[in-house]
Scaffold this motif. Structure first.
Motif, PDB file in Angstrom:
ATOM      1  N   LEU A  41      -0.916 -18.329 -13.549  1.00  0.00           N
ATOM      2  CA  LEU A  41      -1.167 -19.094 -13.381  1.00  0.00           C
ATOM      3  C   LEU A  41       0.100 -20.561 -13.414  1.00  0.00           C
ATOM      4  O   LEU A  41       0.096 -21.429 -12.618  1.00  0.00           O
ATOM      5  N   ASP A  42       0.693 -20.064 -14.543  1.00  0.00           N
ATOM      6  CA  ASP A  42       1.468 -20.865 -14.631  1.00  0.00           C
ATOM      7  C   ASP A  42       2.894 -20.633 -14.245  1.00  0.00           C
ATOM      8  O   ASP A  42       3.307 -21.198 -13.997  1.00  0.00           O
ATOM      9  N   ALA A  43       3.124 -19.198 -13.218  1.00  0.00           N
ATOM     10  CA  ALA A  43       4.219 -18.981 -12.279  1.00  0.00           C
ATOM     11  C   ALA A  43       4.275 -19.780 -10.953  1.00  0.00           C
ATOM     12  O   ALA A  43       4.743 -19.642 -10.444  1.00  0.00           O
ATOM     13  N   GLU A  44       2.617 -19.379 -10.439  1.00  0.00           N
ATOM     14  CA  GLU A  44       2.224 -20.699  -9.533  1.00  0.00           C
ATOM     15  C   GLU A  44       1.799 -21.423  -9.513  1.00  0.00           C
ATOM     16  O   GLU A  44       0.208 -22.074  -9.624  1.00  0.00           O
ATOM     17  N   PRO A  45       2.268 -22.766 -10.039  1.00  0.00           N
ATOM     18  CA  PRO A  45       1.079 -24.008 -10.193  1.00  0.00           C
ATOM     19  C   PRO A  45       0.745 -24.472  -9.244  1.00  0.00           C
ATOM     20  O   PRO A  45       1.002 -24.418  -7.865  1.00  0.00           O
ATOM     21  N   ALA A  46      -0.337 -25.285  -9.095  1.00  0.00           N
ATOM     22  CA  ALA A  46      -1.302 -25.543  -7.904  1.00  0.00           C
ATOM     23  C   ALA A  46      -0.365 -26.760  -7.464  1.00  0.00           C
ATOM     24  O   ALA A  46       0.478 -27.404  -7.718  1.00  0.00           O
ATOM     25  N   GLY A  47      -0.547 -27.086  -6.161  1.00  0.00           N
ATOM     26  CA  GLY A  47      -0.197 -28.061  -5.608  1.00  0.00           C
ATOM     27  C   GLY A  47      -1.092 -29.618  -6.055  1.00  0.00           C
ATOM     28  O   GLY A  47      -1.728 -29.339  -6.772  1.00  0.00           O
ATOM     29  N   LYS A  48      -0.147 -30.342  -6.041  1.00  0.00           N
ATOM     30  CA  LYS A  48      -0.230 -30.954  -6.151  1.00  0.00           C
ATOM     31  C   LYS A  48      -1.672 -32.469  -5.738  1.00  0.00           C
ATOM     32  O   LYS A  48      -1.559 -32.303  -4.603  1.00  0.00           O
ATOM     33  N   GLY A  49      -2.720 -32.421  -6.490  1.00  0.00           N
ATOM     34  CA  GLY A  49      -3.603 -32.751  -6.215  1.00  0.00           C
ATOM     35  C   GLY A  49      -4.801 -32.046  -5.659  1.00  0.00           C
ATOM     36  O   GLY A  49      -5.997 -32.450  -5.796  1.00  0.00           O
ATOM     37  N   GLU A  50      -4.428 -30.746  -5.247  1.00  0.00           N
ATOM     38  CA  GLU A  50      -4.866 -29.809  -5.656  1.00  0.00           C
ATOM     39  C   GLU A  50      -5.688 -29.159  -5.987  1.00  0.00           C
ATOM     40  O   GLU A  50      -5.479 -29.537  -7.332  1.00  0.00           O
ATOM     41  N   ARG A  51      -7.620 -29.144  -5.775  1.00  0.00           N
ATOM     42  CA  ARG A  51      -8.856 -28.761  -6.764  1.00  0.00           C
ATOM     43  C   ARG A  51      -9.007 -27.365  -6.573  1.00  0.00           C
ATOM     44  O   ARG A  51     -10.682 -27.849  -6.476  1.00  0.00           O
ATOM     45  N   ASN A  52      -8.729 -26.445  -5.825  1.00  0.00           N
ATOM     46  CA  ASN A  52      -9.095 -25.783  -5.098  1.00  0.00           C
ATOM     47  C   ASN A  52      -9.382 -24.662  -6.215  1.00  0.00           C
ATOM     48  O   ASN A  52      -8.578 -24.533  -7.441  1.00  0.00           O
ATOM     49  N   PRO A  53     -10.136 -23.831  -6.311  1.00  0.00           N
ATOM     50  CA  PRO A  53     -10.312 -22.985  -7.754  1.00  0.00           C
ATOM     51  C   PRO A  53      -9.382 -22.080  -7.689  1.00  0.00           C
ATOM     52  O   PRO A  53      -8.821 -21.174  -6.003  1.00  0.00           O
ATOM     53  N   ARG A  54      -8.743 -21.901  -8.639  1.00  0.00           N
ATOM     54  CA  ARG A  54      -7.486 -20.527  -8.566  1.00  0.00           C
ATOM     55  C   ARG A  54      -7.638 -19.316  -9.136  1.00  0.00           C
ATOM     56  O   ARG A  54      -7.168 -18.418  -9.463  1.00  0.00           O
ATOM     57  N   ALA A  55      -8.742 -18.993 -10.359  1.00  0.00           N
ATOM     58  CA  ALA A  55      -9.643 -17.571 -10.393  1.00  0.00           C
ATOM     59  C   ALA A  55     -10.498 -18.017 -11.028  1.00  0.00           C
ATOM     60  O   ALA A  55     -11.004 -18.725 -10.924  1.00  0.00           O
ATOM     61  N   LEU A  56     -11.291 -17.043 -10.999  1.00  0.00           N
ATOM     62  CA  LEU A  56     -12.899 -16.508 -11.559  1.00  0.00           C
ATOM     63  C   LEU A  56     -13.091 -15.769 -11.961  1.00  0.00           C
ATOM     64  O   LEU A  56     -12.293 -14.327 -12.248  1.00  0.00           O
ATOM     65  N   ILE A  57     -13.661 -15.906 -13.569  1.00  0.00           N
ATOM     66  CA  ILE A  57     -13.900 -14.910 -14.566  1.00  0.00           C
ATOM     67  C   ILE A  57     -15.589 -14.968 -13.987  1.00  0.00           C
ATOM     68  O   ILE A  57     -16.322 -15.990 -14.232  1.00  0.00           O
ATOM     69  N   LEU A  58     -15.884 -13.334 -14.198  1.00  0.00           N
ATOM     70  CA  LEU A  58     -17.351 -13.575 -14.363  1.00  0.00           C
ATOM     71  C   LEU A  58     -17.434 -12.326 -16.324  1.00  0.00           C
ATOM     72  O   LEU A  58     -16.473 -11.934 -16.078  1.00  0.00           O
ATOM     73  N   ALA A  59     -18.666 -13.540 -15.945  1.00  0.00           N
ATOM     74  CA  ALA A  59     -18.694 -12.216 -17.768  1.00  0.00           C
ATOM     75  C   ALA A  59     -20.447 -12.130 -17.780  1.00  0.00           C
ATOM     76  O   ALA A  59     -21.197 -12.715 -16.539  1.00  0.00           O
ATOM     77  N   PRO A  60     -21.214 -11.020 -18.646  1.00  0.00           N
ATOM     78  CA  PRO A  60     -22.534 -10.432 -18.406  1.00  0.00           C
ATOM     79  C   PRO A  60     -23.775 -11.330 -18.810  1.00  0.00           C
ATOM     80  O   PRO A  60     -24.928 -11.827 -18.463  1.00  0.00           O
ATOM     81  N   SER A  61     -23.073 -12.569 -19.410  1.00  0.00           N
ATOM     82  CA  SER A  61     -23.155 -13.508 -20.843  1.00  0.00           C
ATOM     83  C   SER A  61     -23.166 -14.669 -20.286  1.00  0.00           C
ATOM     84  O   SER A  61     -21.952 -15.100 -20.266  1.00  0.00           O
ATOM     85  N   ARG A  62     -24.234 -15.761 -20.727  1.00  0.00           N
ATOM     86  CA  ARG A  62     -23.492 -17.252 -20.958  1.00  0.00           C
ATOM     87  C   ARG A  62     -23.400 -16.882 -21.827  1.00  0.00           C
ATOM     88  O   ARG A  62     -22.081 -17.916 -22.414  1.00  0.00           O
TER      89      ARG A  62
END
Length: 101
Positions: A66-87
């Motif tokens: 994520l550091d190597a490819e910063p999000a565009g200015k003002g963009e608020r799109n998801p850049r990663a999804l982390i799935l976990a089996p419990s809260r």
């Protein structure tokens, strides 16, 4: 603990500073094996006991990418999804993300 340091693994400066602030300079065995493979965008299945640093083993390469490819200015799109089996695990991962960022 290993003789390899997080700095040896080529992690970005902001991540190294965050790790240093937490007193983390040397990766655990799971981290030492997982981080280089994940930074190369290879698939990985990591199995280790509780408390061995698995969350950081997966999180640090993600933050590096994520550091190597910063999000565009003002963009608020998801850049990663982390799935976990419990809260509880999702809350732990969230806390680790906040501490590392």
């Amino acid at each position: 603990m290993t003789s390899t340091t997080f700095a040896d693994m080529g992690l970005p400066s902001p991540i190294l500073k965050a790790l240093d602030a937490r007193g983390m300079t040397h990766p655990t065995p799971i981290q030492e094996q997982a981080i280089p493979a994940l930074c190369q965008k290879r698939d990985l299945l990591g199995i280790a006991q509780t408390g061995t640093g698995k969350t950081a083993a997966f999180l640090l390469p993600l933050l590096t990418m994520l550091d190597a490819e910063p999000a565009g200015k003002g963009e608020r799109n998801p850049r990663a999804l982390i799935l976990a089996p419990s809260r509880e695990l999702a809350m732990q991962i969230n806390e680790e993300c906040r501490l590392a960022a």
